[in-house]
Scaffold this motif. Structure first.
Motif, PDB file in Angstrom:
ATOM      1  N   LYS A 153       0.835  -1.200   0.000  1.00  0.00           N
ATOM      2  CA  LYS A 153       0.000   0.000   0.000  1.00  0.00           C
ATOM      3  C   LYS A 153       0.866   1.245   0.000  1.00  0.00           C
ATOM      4  CE  LYS A 153      -0.846   0.869   4.913  1.00  0.00           C
ATOM      5  NZ  LYS A 153      -1.852   1.195   5.893  1.00  0.00           N
ATOM      6  N   TYR A 166       2.966  -3.361  -6.994  1.00  0.00           N
ATOM      7  CA  TYR A 166       1.736  -2.804  -6.436  1.00  0.00           C
ATOM      8  C   TYR A 166       1.571  -1.318  -6.771  1.00  0.00           C
ATOM      9  CZ  TYR A 166      -0.157  -6.973  -4.416  1.00  0.00           C
ATOM     10  OH  TYR A 166      -0.737  -8.202  -4.280  1.00  0.00           O
ATOM     11  N   HIS A 201      -9.863  -6.253  -9.729  1.00  0.00           N
ATOM     12  CA  HIS A 201      -9.334  -6.097  -8.366  1.00  0.00           C
ATOM     13  C   HIS A 201     -10.476  -6.451  -7.417  1.00  0.00           C
ATOM     14  CE1 HIS A 201      -7.710  -2.995  -5.177  1.00  0.00           C
ATOM     15  NE2 HIS A 201      -7.732  -4.235  -4.715  1.00  0.00           N
ATOM     16  N   THR A 216      -2.138  -0.665  -8.387  1.00  0.00           N
ATOM     17  CA  THR A 216      -3.029   0.277  -7.710  1.00  0.00           C
ATOM     18  C   THR A 216      -3.128   1.625  -8.426  1.00  0.00           C
ATOM     19  OG1 THR A 216      -1.242   1.040  -6.248  1.00  0.00           O
ATOM     20  CG2 THR A 216      -2.624  -0.784  -5.452  1.00  0.00           C
ATOM     21  N   GLY A 246      -7.504  -0.115 -10.860  1.00  0.00           N
ATOM     22  CA  GLY A 246      -6.476   0.343  -9.936  1.00  0.00           C
ATOM     23  C   GLY A 246      -7.075   1.135  -8.789  1.00  0.00           C
ATOM     24  N   SER A 247      -6.795   0.713  -7.588  1.00  0.00           N
ATOM     25  CA  SER A 247      -7.207   1.440  -6.386  1.00  0.00           C
ATOM     26  C   SER A 247      -6.359   0.941  -5.231  1.00  0.00           C
ATOM     27  CB  SER A 247      -8.694   1.249  -6.087  1.00  0.00           C
ATOM     28  OG  SER A 247      -8.989  -0.090  -5.783  1.00  0.00           O
ATOM     29  N   ASP A 248      -6.284   1.762  -4.213  1.00  0.00           N
ATOM     30  CA  ASP A 248      -5.443   1.424  -3.074  1.00  0.00           C
ATOM     31  C   ASP A 248      -5.842   0.097  -2.445  1.00  0.00           C
ATOM     32  OD1 ASP A 248      -4.074   3.787  -3.417  1.00  0.00           O
ATOM     33  OD2 ASP A 248      -5.197   4.858  -1.876  1.00  0.00           O
ATOM     34  N   VAL A 249      -4.840  -0.626  -1.973  1.00  0.00           N
ATOM     35  CA  VAL A 249      -5.075  -1.847  -1.214  1.00  0.00           C
ATOM     36  C   VAL A 249      -5.462  -1.410   0.189  1.00  0.00           C
ATOM     37  CG1 VAL A 249      -4.010  -3.943  -0.310  1.00  0.00           C
ATOM     38  CG2 VAL A 249      -3.444  -3.169  -2.610  1.00  0.00           C
TER      39      VAL A 249
END
Length: 181
Positions: free
Chosen positions: A111, A121, A155, A125, A134-137
């Motif tokens: 992250k 990552y 995701h 992301t 794509g998006s934050d973990v």
């Protein structure tokens, strides 16, 4: 001629154009290892409420591995300190408790934070490079599904179990796609 020599000038899909370390400390280029496969990257942890998902991941590996699915566990200790172990401790835990036979990479940061996020990552992301995917973990056991062509398909959040109808259908659909020649 070795595989590395044969493929050194090949252009790899962005999602697989990374060199990482395996849990046992060996360098691996993701493109060389997973070319033409469907890959499920999962950030994992040994002391999390979602840790029992290792069982479902192993079941997916056993059922679809021969068809071209590669499960890749990516340990991270960024969520509640739930993966504090060494590489040896993680490997022992996974084998002893879940019979894990799928690939495991070394522990990394998945992250965005004040710490360095690993390049794989950073790509997975990235909202601009992977719009809608794509998006934050946000927590352990998030999953990124990559098709045979190396394109990121989806995701999934932590609550999506590996054995869920949604996940199995996505894996089967990705496996049905023919690899690029």
């Amino acid at each position: 001629m070795s595989i590395a020599e044969e493929t050194k000038d090949k252009e790899w899909p962005a999602a697989l154009d990374f060199t990482m370390q395996t849990l046992d400390g060996k360098e691996v280029h993701l493109g060389e290892k997973y070319d033409g496969k469907v890959v499920l990257f999962v950030n994992v942890a040994s002391k999390c409420g979602y840790t029992p998902q290792y069982k479902g991941l192993q079941e997916l590996h056993k059922k679809y591995g021969k068809e071209g699915l590669a499960i890749v566990g990516v340990p991270s200790n960024q969520f509640g300190g739930q993966e504090p172990g060494t590489a040896d401790e993680i490997a022992t835990f996974c084998e002893k408790n879940y019979g894990v036979e799928f690939d495991m990479l070394s522990k990394v940061n998945v992250k965005r934070s004040e710490e360095d996020q690993c390049p794989l990552y950073q790509y997975l992301t990235d909202k601009e490079k992977l719009p809608g995917i794509g998006s934050d973990v946000k927590w352990n056991f998030e999953k990124f599904l990559v098709g045979r062509d190396g394109e990121v398909i989806a995701h999934y959040g932590s609550s999506v179990k590996p054995e869920s109808k949604e996940m199995v259908a996505a894996v089967e659909e990705a496996l049905a796609a023919k690899p690029a020649e």
